[in-house]
Design a protein around this motif. Structure first.
Motif, mmCIF file in Angstrom:
data_model
loop_
_atom_site.group_PDB
_atom_site.id
_atom_site.type_symbol
_atom_site.label_atom_id
_atom_site.label_comp_id
_atom_site.label_asym_id
_atom_site.label_seq_id
_atom_site.Cartn_x
_atom_site.Cartn_y
_atom_site.Cartn_z
ATOM 1 N N TYR A 12 0.856 -1.179 0.000
ATOM 2 C CA TYR A 12 0.000 0.000 0.000
ATOM 3 C C TYR A 12 0.892 1.228 0.000
ATOM 4 O O TYR A 12 1.783 1.350 0.841
ATOM 5 N N PRO A 14 1.495 5.083 0.717
ATOM 6 C CA PRO A 14 0.893 5.994 1.685
ATOM 7 C C PRO A 14 0.142 7.142 1.022
ATOM 8 O O PRO A 14 0.428 7.524 -0.108
ATOM 9 N N SER A 18 2.377 11.738 3.684
ATOM 10 C CA SER A 18 3.343 10.632 3.654
ATOM 11 C C SER A 18 3.674 10.190 2.232
ATOM 12 O O SER A 18 4.714 9.587 2.002
ATOM 13 N N LYS A 44 -3.332 14.245 -1.900
ATOM 14 C CA LYS A 44 -2.804 13.183 -2.760
ATOM 15 C C LYS A 44 -2.672 13.672 -4.201
ATOM 16 O O LYS A 44 -1.724 13.314 -4.882
#
Length: 118
Positions: A12, A14, A18, A44
């Motif tokens: 996965y 982040p 992150s 994101k």
């Protein structure tokens, strides 16, 4: 520290702030059959393109024919643009991007889903 790459089935990536820690070196050292890109948020979107480009650059250094599947858990204009602009490169490197038109219904809720088998 330097060392051999780590091989995993699923990793996965982040989300949020992150995601900035995921670079070419990460993909060179963490070699997964499937990478899940999650975290549908405004933070994101700002780091998604560099993360996806880092996947291409890191995978290029593997020197093997390991197939990789990229699984985004959200729809994104940045993802669509990257997919279109780098599709040929993805094919050369053995990277498949999964899209999902399937939905799962649970109780009073429906949501997009995809099934991954090993």
């Amino acid at each position: 520290p330097q060392g051999p790459p780590v091989y995993v089935d699923l990793a996965y990536l982040p989300g949020s702030w992150s995601a900035r820690t995921v670079d070419e070196e990460f993909f060179r050292r963490v070699r997964a059959l499937c990478y899940v890109v999650s975290g549908d948020d405004h933070l994101k979107e700002g780091v998604l393109r560099p993360l996806l480009d880092a996947l291409l650059a890191g995978k290029h250094q593997w020197g093997s024919d390991i197939q990789v599947t990229l699984i985004p858990t959200f729809d994104s204009l940045v993802m669509h643009e990257w997919y279109q602009e780098t599709h040929e490169r993805q094919q050369e490197l053995g990277i498949t991007v999964l899209g999902s038109n399937s939905t799962v219904a649970m109780q009073d809720e429906t949501f997009p889903a995809c099934k991954v088998e090993f």
